[in-house]
Design an enzyme around this catalytic site. Structure first.
Site, mmCIF file in Angstrom:
data_model
loop_
_atom_site.group_PDB
_atom_site.id
_atom_site.type_symbol
_atom_site.label_atom_id
_atom_site.label_comp_id
_atom_site.label_asym_id
_atom_site.label_seq_id
_atom_site.Cartn_x
_atom_site.Cartn_y
_atom_site.Cartn_z
ATOM 1 N N ALA A 392 0.838 -1.194 0.000
ATOM 2 C CA ALA A 392 0.000 0.000 0.000
ATOM 3 C C ALA A 392 0.873 1.244 0.000
ATOM 4 O O ALA A 392 2.066 1.165 0.278
ATOM 5 C CB ALA A 392 -0.899 0.012 1.236
ATOM 6 N N MET A 393 0.262 2.377 -0.310
ATOM 7 C CA MET A 393 0.985 3.640 -0.289
ATOM 8 C C MET A 393 0.083 4.721 0.277
ATOM 9 O O MET A 393 -1.066 4.880 -0.136
ATOM 10 C CB MET A 393 1.445 3.988 -1.712
ATOM 11 C CG MET A 393 2.095 5.356 -1.833
ATOM 12 S SD MET A 393 3.607 5.502 -0.832
ATOM 13 C CE MET A 393 3.597 7.266 -0.464
ATOM 14 N N GLU A 394 0.662 5.483 1.208
ATOM 15 C CA GLU A 394 -0.138 6.378 2.046
ATOM 16 C C GLU A 394 -0.434 7.738 1.441
ATOM 17 O O GLU A 394 -0.541 8.716 2.180
ATOM 18 C CB GLU A 394 0.622 6.593 3.360
ATOM 19 C CG GLU A 394 1.920 7.447 3.232
ATOM 20 C CD GLU A 394 3.186 6.638 3.084
ATOM 21 O OE1 GLU A 394 3.093 5.457 2.699
ATOM 22 O OE2 GLU A 394 4.273 7.179 3.345
ATOM 23 N N ASN A 395 -0.565 7.857 0.115
ATOM 24 C CA ASN A 395 -0.826 9.167 -0.473
ATOM 25 C C ASN A 395 -1.890 9.906 0.333
ATOM 26 O O ASN A 395 -2.924 9.342 0.664
ATOM 27 C CB ASN A 395 -1.293 9.023 -1.909
ATOM 28 C CG ASN A 395 -0.368 8.149 -2.709
ATOM 29 O OD1 ASN A 395 0.834 8.345 -2.702
ATOM 30 N ND2 ASN A 395 -0.929 7.149 -3.370
ATOM 31 N N GLU A 428 -1.303 2.703 7.005
ATOM 32 C CA GLU A 428 -1.411 3.784 6.022
ATOM 33 C C GLU A 428 -2.164 4.986 6.592
ATOM 34 O O GLU A 428 -1.849 6.128 6.279
ATOM 35 C CB GLU A 428 -2.083 3.294 4.737
ATOM 36 C CG GLU A 428 -1.407 2.090 4.070
ATOM 37 C CD GLU A 428 0.087 2.244 3.844
ATOM 38 O OE1 GLU A 428 0.546 3.388 3.608
ATOM 39 O OE2 GLU A 428 0.807 1.228 3.913
ATOM 40 N N HIS A 431 0.079 7.140 8.595
ATOM 41 C CA HIS A 431 0.936 7.992 7.753
ATOM 42 C C HIS A 431 0.280 9.314 7.385
ATOM 43 O O HIS A 431 0.966 10.257 7.013
ATOM 44 C CB HIS A 431 1.267 7.267 6.449
ATOM 45 C CG HIS A 431 2.451 6.362 6.533
ATOM 46 N ND1 HIS A 431 3.630 6.726 7.150
ATOM 47 C CD2 HIS A 431 2.654 5.117 6.031
ATOM 48 C CE1 HIS A 431 4.498 5.730 7.034
ATOM 49 N NE2 HIS A 431 3.931 4.747 6.361
ATOM 50 N N GLU A 450 8.235 5.406 8.971
ATOM 51 C CA GLU A 450 7.892 3.981 8.854
ATOM 52 C C GLU A 450 7.880 3.292 10.214
ATOM 53 O O GLU A 450 7.058 2.420 10.475
ATOM 54 C CB GLU A 450 8.836 3.270 7.884
ATOM 55 C CG GLU A 450 8.724 3.754 6.440
ATOM 56 C CD GLU A 450 7.302 3.712 5.879
ATOM 57 O OE1 GLU A 450 6.443 3.023 6.466
ATOM 58 O OE2 GLU A 450 7.051 4.381 4.864
#
Ligand SMILES: [Zn+2]
Length: 1011
Positions: A392-395, A428, A431, A450
């Site tokens: 996943a990516m926390e945009n 996420e 973040h 992180e």
């Protein structure tokens, strides 16, 4: 970012459908203000402007610059025709030597070189700061090309003739620059002398005719085209099937350094700016970005342009957008934040997204309460995509998840699938504060974001499901024990790593950053106390919101919070030892017989293979020392004292402790909150083991698990005799809690890898089975009539039952094998799967390994027909359990060459074949044969690569295998150097353990009364 956790395939209960409350399916609409774009209207507006302007041409141009309007297409050049891009003016070759020169020589030289060739530095020059971006992209989904136009307002900090910014693989069409200060806005253009790509550093350099002046603002306009294929980074397209039809979606992955693949930008986290994004695409698609859509325009050709609101100040790496035709479900928090989960229409319809949506809503409340800082954006979209390089990516406002980490089928999903998914979501969302609102200054401190997000996976999950006991229990085995294995190698590295080159940046996203970061934060939180820790975090977030912070900023806030409590601890001084030095200490506590009631406490750097340290002169010369918050209790068969804290900062110290009798034992690192191992004199170890045998509950669950992990690892490194691990597990029949069993089974599997090809292996496996059998027979198997509902309260019991069954089946308990075979046979004969989800992986794997080829084919067929993502994964992993090298080979080849196995699962297939004693050599050989291909496919996602390398090498333990590994590293060229260094050290330590300790180990087993 989320990391791919190593999945030991596990299944469990399904969820009840309680999550469906409060969420509702909505039809897909644009539901925004749509205006028809009329070229005539614009033309009229332009001509009016032209009339009132001093010079019609200049104004018409400036309108175009400011708005990035129309199709941003290189064809209609917007600027200085003399400034055409001249790619390759300074190519990759021939400049490397200069790169190297910029460090290490005289300062004067460096300054000079910096001024003349500012693009040759590893970092962007600090002469300019971007303030605001206006970005318009036209996206052609059919052939996946995109054309863009970006206006960047930059403030000049120091006079310069150069604009240096990032661009990677973009076809830059035009570049113009003009004054943007109100007063001078009319003063017009700054002429561009030339511009060129400096590809080795992914830079674009613009050389101006005259200098930009400090304190002035300029507007840079760049138009560009791009075409991207087969890469899951930057702005990329992937596809999925819906009702037998291929559908496309395009999404971004910018972290850490890939925004530059989508548009020219200052692609370092320190360069925060505001962004206004506009996306133009066919009307049949919708688009999303960090912010909500402010306005939409519909062109006559059926194309839509979505104009997204301006973002707050943010870094490029968590900017995001997507073009897709997904549907969504929605929930709204009490404070009015709109949360939507977007996914394939069939997934939304079946309710697979409801669970994640539900917990996200609760988590936003939790974090707002915990941090006492509001979520900053009006909305948060969660996007489930079929393909993504990371979990996943926390945009900010648009977090992207691979489907396996966010979609959950309540009917068939296992408990562990649910747990892992939950933790990814918790991570996420954390973040959005740690990372997005406050961003590390530079990648060397990536662990700041992180480590926090990983630590909060446990804290946040405890909030959602208090009975799971994540932070007090599961954290120990899954984070602490796990990372101490890695960080106990001489080839480890400090958690704060210096990063110079762009290519180094991926390297810092490793388990040390995530897991050691989390472990250190947990240690600190325990030293500070929950309330003070929380106040420190709040102060840190409030001070640095919308900005950047380095680790010292955090330490300062923590020190201040402590001082307000009247506690004068210099947090920076303590934490620098833990973050700037690699590894961790082993603390040895020994009772002093001569001086009554005193103990001697020593600390030394724990390394599995002391020779590895000797081989590295750099390391050998270092004298590692830490400031250790050692908590200590004394106890006897019926009582344990409250803990006291001793700060250990010298190599050797003597301390007075409470009254000690002959039978009094000492216990250090209470509840394993500290990031270190504890060793004792042998007498104390005997007393502790005796205590576990008589009444384990005097010692906390966390410490029981900790004692097991410490004993196994201290013995492995030669600090303790080899019989100690075997002795300590003989208490397990008295152990009723899951965690110590889990710690033991993890340690036993480690040992198993070392031993399972030895002649005397059965001595070991029989011994383990003897310890496991009483519990196995007592707990039995879960009932086959699983009703699909999952009870939190039962989690510990069911997990324990599962753990014991897994041990029994993997070490060869006959009853366990028969049970698995019966369950599989029933499934095949009546084609109804009544195997409880919690043990499916064990049953499938055991069945495939013991039964004939038909079972393998049956599972293979089920793998194809199953639509539930979690079940698919379990079936795929079961296929790796076969005894037949023909079938294993077939599986390896199919995985890599066909679409059948998702990209992100291919690595897991190879690793699991490696875990199968019958597949080890196959996996190792296959890995070497396919390395070039694997490396080019997964090379950029370094996590995958290092996971793969350790997965196929960790079991090698003979001299000849060591030679094979050495030869392979020598001939395979560069790449993944640190993962290979780690692999070498592990295999060397394996070989050494065999030479030094194997005999002693088996000797004890032969004589053991329990053996
Ligand atoms: Zn993360």
């Amino acid at each position: 970012m989320g990391i791919e956790a190593v999945m030991s395939a596990r299944t469990g209960r399904a969820l009840s459908d309680q999550w469906a409350d409060g969420v509702a399916v909505r039809p897909r609409t644009t539901e925004r203000h749509i205006t028809v774009h009329k070229r005539l209207v614009l033309g009229f507006a332009v001509s009016i402007l032209a009339l009132i302007a001093v010079t019609a041409v200049a104004v018409a141009l400036s309108v175009k610059f400011e708005r990035c309007t129309g199709e941003p297409n290189g064809g209609e050049a917007l600027g200085d025709a003399n400034a055409r891009s001249t790619p390759g003016t300074s190519g990759a070759t021939g400049t490397r030597t200069h790169d190297a020169r910029t460090r290490g020589e005289g300062d004067n030289d460096d300054d000079d070189e910096d001024a003349r060739f500012p693009w040759r530095r590893a970092r962007l020059p600090t002469t300019l700061r971007p303030r605001h971006y206006e970005l318009t992209l036209s996206v052609h989904m059919d052939n996946f090309t995109f054309a863009g136009c970006v206006n960047i307002d930059v403030e000049c900090v120091n006079a310069t003739r150069y604009v240096v910014l990032h661009a990677d693989g973009l076809d830059i069409r035009t570049v113009t620059l003009m004054h943007a200060d109100g007063r001078r806005a009319g003063a017009g253009m700054v002429r561009v002398h030339r511009h060129f790509a400096y590809t080795s550093s992914q830079l674009h350099v613009i050389v101006l005719h005259r200098e930009l002046k400090p304190l002035r603002t300029y507007r840079l306009n760049i138009t560009f085209n791009a075409r991207r294929e087969n890469e899951l980074l930057g702005f990329f397209r992937s596809s999925y099937m819906l009702h037998g039809e291929r559908r496309f979606l395009a999404v971004t992955q910018f972290s850490p350094t890939h925004a530059r693949k989508a548009f020219p930008c200052f692609d370092e986290p320190i360069y925060k700016a505001t962004f206004k994004v506009s996306l133009r695409h066919e009307g049949s698609y919708q688009s999303l970005s960090n912010m909500p859509v402010e306005a939409s325009t519909l062109d006559e050709d059926g194309w839509v342009t979505n104009h997204f609101s301006r973002t707050p100040r943010m870094s490029t790496y968590y900017l995001a957008w997507a073009v897709c035709n997904f549907t969504y479900r929605e929930a709204v928090t009490d404070s009015g934040v709109v949360i939507r989960l977007y996914a394939r229409p069939d997934a939304i319809q079946s309710g697979s997204g409801d669970y994640a949506l539900h917990i996200t809503k609760r988590l936003l409340h939790f974090y707002q309460d915990y941090f006492k800082v509001k979520y900053s954006l009006p909305k948060l979209d969660l996007l489930a995509v079929p393909k993504h390089p990371y979990a996943a990516m926390e945009n900010w406002g648009l977090s992207v998840f691979v489907e396996q980490k966010i979609l959950l089928d309540p009917e068939v999903s296992s408990f562990s699938y649910q747990m892992e998914l939950t933790m990814v979501v918790v991570h996420e969302i954390c973040h959005q504060w740690f990372g997005d609102l406050v961003t590390p200054v530079w990648w060397e401190d990536v662990w700041l974001k992180e480590g926090f997000a990983h630590f909060f996976e446990y804290v946040g999950t405890d909030f959602l499901f208090p009975k799971w006991n994540m932070e007090k229990q599961r954290f120990l085995t899954d984070v602490l024990h796990e990372v101490m294995l890695l960080d106990g190698l001489a080839s480890s590295h400090p958690i704060s790593q210096e990063v110079f080159e762009a290519t180094d940046i991926d390297r810092v996203f490793d388990w040390i950053a995530y897991k050691k970061g989390a472990a250190l934060i947990r240690m600190l939180a325990n030293v500070m106390g929950q309330a003070v820790f929380q106040r420190g975090l709040n102060d840190y977030l409030m001070t640095h919101m919308y900005g950047n912070a380095a680790r010292d900023d955090l330490w300062n806030k923590f020190s201040e919070a402590m001082q307000r409590e009247g506690k004068d601890i210099n947090i920076k001084e303590v934490m620098d030892r833990w973050t700037l030095q690699m590894g961790y200490p082993v603390v040895t506590i020994s009772k002093n017989d001569s001086l009554g009631n005193t103990v001697t406490i020593t600390q030394e750097h724990f390394v599995y293979d002391i020779e590895a340290k000797l081989r590295d002169p750099d390391l050998f010369n270092k004298s590692f020392q830490w400031q250790i918050p050692l908590t200590l209790s004394v106890g006897n068969s019926s009582h344990i004292s409250p803990e006291t804290i001793i700060w250990v900062s010298n190599k050797t110290e003597t301390h007075r402790v409470g009254r000690m009798e002959e039978e009094t034992w000492l216990l250090g690192n209470i509840n394993q909150t500290g990031y270190f191992r504890v060793n004792y004199d042998l007498h104390n170890w005997r007393l502790l083991i005796q205590q576990l045998m008589i009444n384990p509950t005097i010692i906390s669950v966390g410490n029981r698990a900790g004692l097991i992990d410490d004993v196994f690892n201290l013995a492995r490194a030669g600090y303790l005799p080899q019989n100690m691990p075997l002795q300590i597990i003989s208490y397990l029949s008295e152990e009723n809690e899951f965690l110590p069993w889990h710690a033991a089974s993890r340690a036993l599997y480690q040992l198993d890898k070392l031993l399972d090809r030895t002649e005397d292996y059965s001595l070991f496996s029989d011994y383990v089975l003897k310890q496991v059998a009483p519990k196995y027979h007592k707990l039995g198997w879960p009932s086959t009539s699983a009703d699909g509902s999952f009870l939190q309260a039962a989690y510990q019991t069911e997990e324990l039952q599962r753990e014991v069954i897994m041990l029994a089946c993997s070490f060869g308990n006959k009853h366990c094998h028969r049970q698995a075979v019966t369950l599989i046979s029933e499934w095949i004969s009546n084609n109804k799967n009544r195997i409880p989800p919690n043990v499916r992986d064990i049953v499938y794997c055991t069945g495939v390994s013991l039964m004939d080829e038909d079972v393998w084919e049956f599972i293979w067929m089920k793998f194809h027909s199953s639509t539930a993502i979690s079940e698919k994964k379990v079936l795929l992993e079961a296929l790796t359990c076969s005894d037949s090298s023909v079938l294993l080979n077939k599986l390896l080849n199919l995985s890599l060459s066909s679409d059948l196995v998702p990209d992100q699962d291919v690595i897991d297939v190879i690793i699991h074949v490696g875990r199968n004693p019958h597949g080890r050599h196959l996996a190792w050989r296959y890995f070497r044969e396919k390395w070039d291909m694997l490396n080019s496919r997964y090379g950029e996602a370094l996590f995958m690569n290092s996971k793969l390398i350790s997965g196929v090498t960790e079991f090698l333990n003979t001299e000849s295998e060591l030679t094979e590994l050495k030869e392979f590293i020598e001939t395979s060229g560069g790449g993944a150097a640190s993962a290979f260094a780690r692999a070498m050290e592990i295999v060397q330590a394996n070989v050494k353990w065999h030479n030094l300790y194997k005999q002693q180990f088996f000797q004890w087993l032969r004589k053991s009364p329990n053996g």
